[in-house]
Design a protein around this motif. Structure first.
Motif, short mmCIF file in Angstrom:
data_model
loop_
_atom_site.label_atom_id
_atom_site.label_comp_id
_atom_site.label_asym_id
_atom_site.label_seq_id
_atom_site.Cartn_x
_atom_site.Cartn_y
_atom_site.Cartn_z
N GLN A 26 0.39 -1.10 -0.43
CA GLN A 26 -0.13 -0.02 0.02
C GLN A 26 0.81 1.72 0.09
OE1 GLN A 26 -3.65 0.63 2.50
NE2 GLN A 26 -3.35 -1.91 2.49
N GLU A 27 1.49 1.32 0.98
CA GLU A 27 2.63 2.13 1.05
C GLU A 27 3.18 2.81 -0.67
OE1 GLU A 27 5.69 5.03 4.38
OE2 GLU A 27 5.94 3.02 3.78
N ARG A 28 4.06 1.56 -0.88
CA ARG A 28 4.04 2.02 -2.32
C ARG A 28 3.47 1.94 -3.74
NH1 ARG A 28 6.58 -2.78 -0.93
NH2 ARG A 28 6.34 -4.04 -2.63
N LEU A 29 2.19 1.80 -3.67
CA LEU A 29 1.20 2.26 -4.40
C LEU A 29 0.17 3.25 -3.94
CD1 LEU A 29 -0.15 -1.03 -4.54
CD2 LEU A 29 0.91 -0.64 -6.33
N PHE A 30 0.29 4.37 -2.84
CA PHE A 30 -0.53 4.89 -2.51
C PHE A 30 0.13 6.26 -2.32
CE2 PHE A 30 -4.41 2.53 -1.32
CZ PHE A 30 -4.48 2.37 -2.27
N GLY A 31 1.38 5.77 -1.78
CA GLY A 31 2.62 6.92 -0.49
C GLY A 31 3.12 7.82 -1.23
N PRO A 32 4.50 8.47 -0.60
CA PRO A 32 4.51 9.91 -0.79
C PRO A 32 4.61 9.77 -2.34
CG PRO A 32 5.05 9.43 0.97
CD PRO A 32 4.37 7.76 0.54
N GLY A 33 4.39 11.18 -3.20
CA GLY A 33 4.91 11.04 -4.61
C GLY A 33 3.66 10.35 -5.46
N LYS A 34 3.12 9.88 -4.85
CA LYS A 34 2.37 8.69 -5.95
C LYS A 34 0.86 9.46 -6.82
CE LYS A 34 4.89 5.21 -5.54
NZ LYS A 34 5.37 5.06 -6.59
N GLY A 35 0.70 10.89 -5.77
CA GLY A 35 -0.80 11.73 -6.43
C GLY A 35 -1.87 10.94 -6.12
N HIS A 36 -2.98 11.00 -7.38
CA HIS A 36 -4.11 10.00 -7.32
C HIS A 36 -3.61 8.78 -7.38
CE1 HIS A 36 -3.53 11.71 -11.33
NE2 HIS A 36 -3.76 10.86 -11.69
N PHE A 37 -4.82 8.44 -7.70
CA PHE A 37 -4.77 6.63 -8.00
C PHE A 37 -5.78 6.37 -8.80
CE2 PHE A 37 -5.16 1.46 -7.35
CZ PHE A 37 -4.22 1.61 -6.98
N ILE A 38 -5.51 5.45 -9.87
CA ILE A 38 -6.99 5.06 -10.40
C ILE A 38 -6.65 3.79 -12.06
CG2 ILE A 38 -8.13 5.96 -12.66
CD1 ILE A 38 -7.27 8.41 -12.64
N ALA A 39 -7.17 2.94 -11.48
CA ALA A 39 -7.17 1.64 -11.49
C ALA A 39 -8.31 0.72 -11.76
CB ALA A 39 -6.42 0.80 -10.38
N PRO A 40 -8.71 0.43 -12.72
CA PRO A 40 -9.50 -0.29 -13.81
C PRO A 40 -9.37 -1.76 -13.68
CG PRO A 40 -8.00 0.15 -15.48
CD PRO A 40 -7.39 1.19 -14.69
N GLY A 41 -10.25 -2.14 -13.17
CA GLY A 41 -10.23 -3.99 -13.01
C GLY A 41 -10.19 -4.43 -13.74
N SER A 42 -9.66 -5.71 -14.47
CA SER A 42 -9.86 -6.34 -14.79
C SER A 42 -9.75 -8.16 -14.87
CB SER A 42 -9.22 -6.18 -16.45
OG SER A 42 -9.39 -7.47 -17.85
N ILE A 43 -10.38 -8.42 -14.47
CA ILE A 43 -10.48 -10.76 -14.15
C ILE A 43 -11.23 -11.54 -15.46
CG2 ILE A 43 -10.73 -12.45 -12.32
CD1 ILE A 43 -10.98 -10.23 -10.58
N PRO A 44 -10.07 -11.81 -16.02
CA PRO A 44 -10.75 -12.40 -17.13
C PRO A 44 -11.35 -13.71 -17.28
CG PRO A 44 -8.00 -11.71 -17.81
CD PRO A 44 -8.72 -10.97 -16.72
N ALA A 45 -11.92 -14.20 -17.96
CA ALA A 45 -12.64 -15.87 -17.93
C ALA A 45 -11.82 -16.51 -17.05
CB ALA A 45 -13.59 -16.05 -18.44
N ARG A 46 -12.05 -17.50 -15.82
CA ARG A 46 -10.62 -18.19 -15.47
C ARG A 46 -11.33 -19.40 -16.88
NH1 ARG A 46 -16.20 -19.80 -12.99
NH2 ARG A 46 -16.88 -21.85 -13.75
#
Length: 420
Positions: A121-141
């Motif tokens: 979480q710290e590396r994804l959200f932390g200092p210097g990261k700004g906003h967070f926009i992440a689409p989700g895609s889970i292809p069919a099994r």
């Protein structure tokens, strides 16, 4: 032995201040309402482009929408679900496709804030990261379109992620991957933007053309090991989610399937509300072609359609807001010892399916009574109908297909492993 409910020691972690640390829920919703005219004005251009403009993206960013579910210690606002739903409804009512793109790109911060370990979480959200926009895609099994290969202390990633709504302005991708050599083992992975390409392949579909649901391709990416989680970690876990232990906020102690359908429902309720407003405009400004020679607004047939459609639309919106508060109640009770069970989550998903059904039925009524001139290309009513119809055949959200699983959960019968 350390109790899993004990908070995580955060002494060595950096914290980030939000751009507007005192931003209230009411102000955030007011910002969305104020932006609705700009969204509405851009709807046709967004359809042609496949996603909303850079200018609108900057307005959304400056308004704080991308930080709604980002934890406060990482510069977010950690707002509750009723706030999120209100914001997304304002945007989706102005244009359902734009609302879909914004809602799906924004909501997956909650996945990361809930289920991923603090260091990730710290590396994804932390200092210097700004906003967070992440689409989700889970292809069919049945389609191992993305494979994760163990490589050192991480994974080599190769594959394709379709229908990644929110892709054009994404900072990350939240995707599903099969573990190489073990196709039955699937993981949820987070991939930073520099690791993937967004294909210009969205728009050749009936509706939701402005939703930015492009395909994402990873040709030869690599992620650290803690950017990947087995899908089994997204099952009910009690109050031991990393998010609860790190943030001590029940928002991050919930149950994925309890909110999986809510973001999608926002777009569909928005489409029904937009269709209702357009239908009202139509009947206020035209006369009936059959029966008494009356303005449509005075004709009982058109009044009947409006009354029924309005009732269904208002019911859908009220139920959506109820599920938002219900989620927060369930999550708070979870950390107090009353488990947020899989059954509760499935029941909420079932409610989201019924919200979407009500929105569809309302939109269909408004469309069929709007006259053929409003089914022409470029007419708002046609676009709203297409946006509703496109979701109608979404493979993952067929209410009657999923209903048996809800019944199995209720009766305590065995569920498929991938659902439990």
């Amino acid at each position: 032995m350390k109790n899993l409910q004990d908070p995580i020691d955060t002494a060595m972690m950096d914290t980030v201040s939000a751009p507007d640390p005192d931003l209230s829920s009411a102000e955030l919703i007011a910002r969305a309402r104020a932006l609705a005219p700009a969204v509405r004005e851009e709807a046709a251009a967004s359809e042609k482009r496949g996603y909303y403009s850079d200018a609108l993206h900057e307005k959304f960013r400056d308004a704080g929408f991308y930080r709604i579910f980002v934890p406060r210690r990482f510069g977010g606002y950690a707002f509750d679900f009723p706030t999120y739903y209100r914001v997304m409804l304002e945007i989706a009512t102005a244009d359902p496709g734009i609302g879909w793109c914004l809602a799906l790109g924004t909501s997956h911060a909650l996945h990361v804030g809930t289920y991923f370990e603090p260091a990730a979480q710290e590396r994804l959200f932390g200092p210097g990261k700004g906003h967070f926009i992440a689409p989700g895609s889970i292809p069919a099994r049945a389609k191992p379109q993305c494979v994760a290969t163990p490589d050192g202390d991480g994974y080599r990633i190769r594959g394709k992620f379709p229908y990644a709504s929110g892709a054009p302005f994404s900072t990350h991708l939240l995707g599903g991957a099969h573990l190489e050599g073990a196709p039955d083992q699937r993981m949820m992975i987070v991939i930073p933007r520099e690791q993937y390409e967004v294909l210009d392949d969205w728009g050749a579909i009936l509706g939701l053309k402005g939703s930015g649901s492009n395909t994402i391709v990873v040709k030869d990416g690599w992620i650290p090991g803690d950017f990947a989680l087995p899908l089994s970690r997204f099952r009910p876990r009690g109050p031991d989610t990393p998010g609860w232990r790190l943030h001590r906020n029940a928002l991050y102690a919930g149950q994925f399937r309890g909110y999986a359908g809510g973001s999608l429902a926002c777009s569909q309720v928005g489409a029904a509300k937009a269709a209702m407003a357009e239908y009202e405009r139509i009947i206020r400004g035209s006369r009936a072609h059959h029966g008494p020679d009356l303005p449509k607004i005075e004709h009982p047939d058109f009044q009947r359609i409006f009354g029924l459609g309005m009732s269904m639309t208002m019911s859908a919106e009220a139920l959506l807001m109820h599920t938002g508060q219900l989620y927060m109640d369930y999550a708070q009770r979870e950390v107090s010892g009353d488990p947020f069970t899989l059954l509760k989550a499935y029941q909420m998903l079932g409610m989201h399916h019924q919200i979407i059904r009500l929105a569809w039925e309302a939109g269909l009524e408004f469309f069929r009574a709007a006259s053929s001139s409003n089914a022409l290309d470029g007419q708002p009513m046609q676009r709203f109908f297409r946006d509703l119809a496109t979701f109608k055949n979404n493979a993952s959200h067929q209410a009657d297909f999923f209903a048996p699983e809800i019944a199995k959960a209720y009766f305590g019968l065995e569920l498929p492993p991938e659902l439990t």
